[in-house]
Design a protein around this motif. Structure first.
Motif, PDB file in Angstrom:
ATOM      1  N   VAL A 289       0.836  -1.204   0.000  1.00 49.03           N
ATOM      2  CA  VAL A 289       0.000   0.000   0.000  1.00 49.03           C
ATOM      3  C   VAL A 289       0.869   1.253   0.000  1.00 49.03           C
ATOM      4  N   ALA A 290       1.949   1.248   0.794  1.00 46.65           N
ATOM      5  CA  ALA A 290       2.819   2.427   0.904  1.00 46.65           C
ATOM      6  C   ALA A 290       3.465   2.786  -0.432  1.00 46.65           C
ATOM      7  N   ILE A 291       3.771   1.774  -1.237  1.00 44.39           N
ATOM      8  CA  ILE A 291       4.462   2.029  -2.507  1.00 44.39           C
ATOM      9  C   ILE A 291       3.476   2.191  -3.665  1.00 44.39           C
ATOM     10  N   ARG A 292       2.418   1.386  -3.675  1.00 42.01           N
ATOM     11  CA  ARG A 292       1.460   1.452  -4.784  1.00 42.01           C
ATOM     12  C   ARG A 292       0.493   2.640  -4.670  1.00 42.01           C
ATOM     13  N   ASP A 293       0.142   3.004  -3.443  1.00 43.28           N
ATOM     14  CA  ASP A 293      -0.838   4.086  -3.251  1.00 43.28           C
ATOM     15  C   ASP A 293      -0.450   4.945  -2.048  1.00 43.28           C
ATOM     16  N   PRO A 294       0.690   5.650  -2.137  1.00 43.50           N
ATOM     17  CA  PRO A 294       1.193   6.402  -0.974  1.00 43.50           C
ATOM     18  C   PRO A 294       0.270   7.525  -0.504  1.00 43.50           C
ATOM     19  N   LEU A 295      -0.513   8.104  -1.406  1.00 41.94           N
ATOM     20  CA  LEU A 295      -1.383   9.213  -1.034  1.00 41.94           C
ATOM     21  C   LEU A 295      -2.523   8.772  -0.122  1.00 41.94           C
ATOM     22  N   HIS A 296      -2.943   7.518  -0.243  1.00 40.91           N
ATOM     23  CA  HIS A 296      -4.050   7.016   0.566  1.00 40.91           C
ATOM     24  C   HIS A 296      -3.570   6.025   1.630  1.00 40.91           C
TER      25      HIS A 296
ATOM     26  N   LEU B 179       9.783  -0.171 -10.604  1.00 36.99           N
ATOM     27  CA  LEU B 179      10.443  -0.017 -11.906  1.00 36.99           C
ATOM     28  C   LEU B 179       9.759   1.023 -12.775  1.00 36.99           C
ATOM     29  N   GLY B 180       8.495   1.343 -12.441  1.00 34.96           N
ATOM     30  CA  GLY B 180       7.772   2.366 -13.189  1.00 34.96           C
ATOM     31  C   GLY B 180       8.049   3.777 -12.711  1.00 34.96           C
ATOM     32  N   ILE B 181       8.800   3.904 -11.603  1.00 38.44           N
ATOM     33  CA  ILE B 181       9.164   5.238 -11.096  1.00 38.44           C
ATOM     34  C   ILE B 181      10.294   5.805 -11.950  1.00 38.44           C
TER      35      ILE B 181
ATOM     36  N   ARG C 287      15.685   7.477 -10.487  1.00 39.75           N
ATOM     37  CA  ARG C 287      16.477   6.377  -9.931  1.00 39.75           C
ATOM     38  C   ARG C 287      16.592   6.496  -8.416  1.00 39.75           C
ATOM     39  N   VAL C 288      16.741   7.713  -7.929  1.00 37.86           N
ATOM     40  CA  VAL C 288      16.849   7.949  -6.492  1.00 37.86           C
ATOM     41  C   VAL C 288      15.574   7.512  -5.778  1.00 37.86           C
ATOM     42  N   GLU C 289      14.424   7.851  -6.368  1.00 40.46           N
ATOM     43  CA  GLU C 289      13.145   7.469  -5.776  1.00 40.46           C
ATOM     44  C   GLU C 289      12.928   5.958  -5.816  1.00 40.46           C
ATOM     45  N   ARG C 290      13.421   5.330  -6.884  1.00 39.63           N
ATOM     46  CA  ARG C 290      13.319   3.872  -6.974  1.00 39.63           C
ATOM     47  C   ARG C 290      14.087   3.208  -5.844  1.00 39.63           C
ATOM     48  N   LEU C 291      15.311   3.663  -5.639  1.00 38.09           N
ATOM     49  CA  LEU C 291      16.151   3.101  -4.575  1.00 38.09           C
ATOM     50  C   LEU C 291      15.554   3.375  -3.199  1.00 38.09           C
TER      51      LEU C 291
END
Length: 316
Positions: free
Chosen positions: A126-133, A228-230, A233-237
């Protein structure tokens, strides 16, 4: 085993095994085991205390971490009485009912830990797929219900085990191969058909631990796809780094479990010492290392621990 009149003897106690074939070496294990149990209590107690005190850690991820720490403490305390009895007091005998009680708690906390790891996977998903909610989905009420569901599931699936064991006659050897009571270890000593016990144990493993492992794997496939869709690169890591602690906890739980299962199934020719070492690793290693992993890999907890030590140093 028969008595002098030719009737079957049903044992009222079991004999636990410390180091197979080397009972004289048991005292040498008392201090390392005491050290491991102390580390477990200190490590998980520290995690729980920090999360309780620091308001900034009152978030879903840390609530689930608290559940994991409590489960680790419960699992360790389930094995502690028999470990102390064997290695500290050289008293390997355990009453039949006490053995069944220990068996229930060990297997229950094992299923609870697996369920908590699944819950933590959902948290990361949830934190990664839908962080706003994230905060609106994982509210305190939802987290509480998830925790209750995990405990109820574990109790329900393990509850029949004591009754399945109590119906069996134990008239052969009463020597168990471990330092604590396990269902699969006890049924091999029965002098009646254990098909129902074996089948039920297999179904429980498949539909709890096996099903949980599939959910965790599938969730991380979706998490990886999202990461991988981000674009950055910094945000991905950064996103992957939030999962590292949980991945380590999953590996600490499932790798020893798979090792124990494989050795039990295909390693009958191996030394009993290897079986004992793997079984003890499966139950003792995760509760010791989980707090270390989360303290090292989670920046907020690491900073809080360093802050506590610096304050104490300044006072001195």
């Amino acid at each position: 085993m028969m008595n002098s009149s030719g009737s079957l003897i049903n044992h009222h106690s079991f004999i636990l095994t410390g180091i197979p074939g080397m009972p004289d070496k048991n005292p040498w294990m008392s201090f390392p085991l005491g050290f491991l149990y102390t580390l477990t209590l200190l490590g998980n107690g520290t995690i729980l205390a920090i999360i309780k005190v620091d308001q900034n850690l009152h978030e879903p991820m840390y609530y689930f971490l608290s559940m994991l720490a409590l489960t680790d403490v419960g699992l360790s305390m389930s094995t502690l009485p028999s470990m102390l009895s064997i290695f500290w007091f050289n008293a390997p005998e355990i009453p039949f009912d006490a053995c069944i009680t220990q068996m229930f708690f060990i297997h229950s906390f094992g299923v609870v830990e697996s369920g908590v790891l699944v819950s933590m996977t959902f948290d990361r998903f949830v934190a990664i797929r839908d962080p706003l909610h994230y905060a609106s989905i994982l509210t305190h009420g939802i987290i509480g219900r998830i925790g209750i569901a995990v405990v109820i599931r574990a109790v329900c699936v393990v509850f029949p085990v004591p009754f399945l064991i109590k119906r069996l006659p134990f008239c052969h050897s009463n020597v168990l191969s471990h330092s604590y009571c396990l269902h699969q270890d006890a049924i091999r000593l029965a002098c009646a058909s254990t098909r129902v016990n074996s089948l039920y144990g297999l179904l429980v493993v498949i539909f709890t631990l096996g099903f949980d492992a599939i959910i965790i794997l599938f969730s991380y496939v979706l998490i990886l796809k999202t990461v991988l869709g981000i674009a950055s690169r910094v945000e991905r890591l950064k996103a992957l780094n939030t999962c590292l602690s949980h991945i380590c906890a999953v590996l600490l739980f499932y790798v020893p479990l798979i090792g124990v299962t494989m050795i039990h199934r295909f390693g009958k020719h191996l030394s009993p010492v290897v079986h004992t070492l793997m079984a003890n690793t499966y139950l003792l290693l995760p509760p010791v290392l989980n707090p270390v992993v989360y303290s090292v890999k989670t920046r907020q907890i690491r900073r809080r621990i360093i802050h506590v030590f610096q304050r104490r140093k300044n006072r001195v």
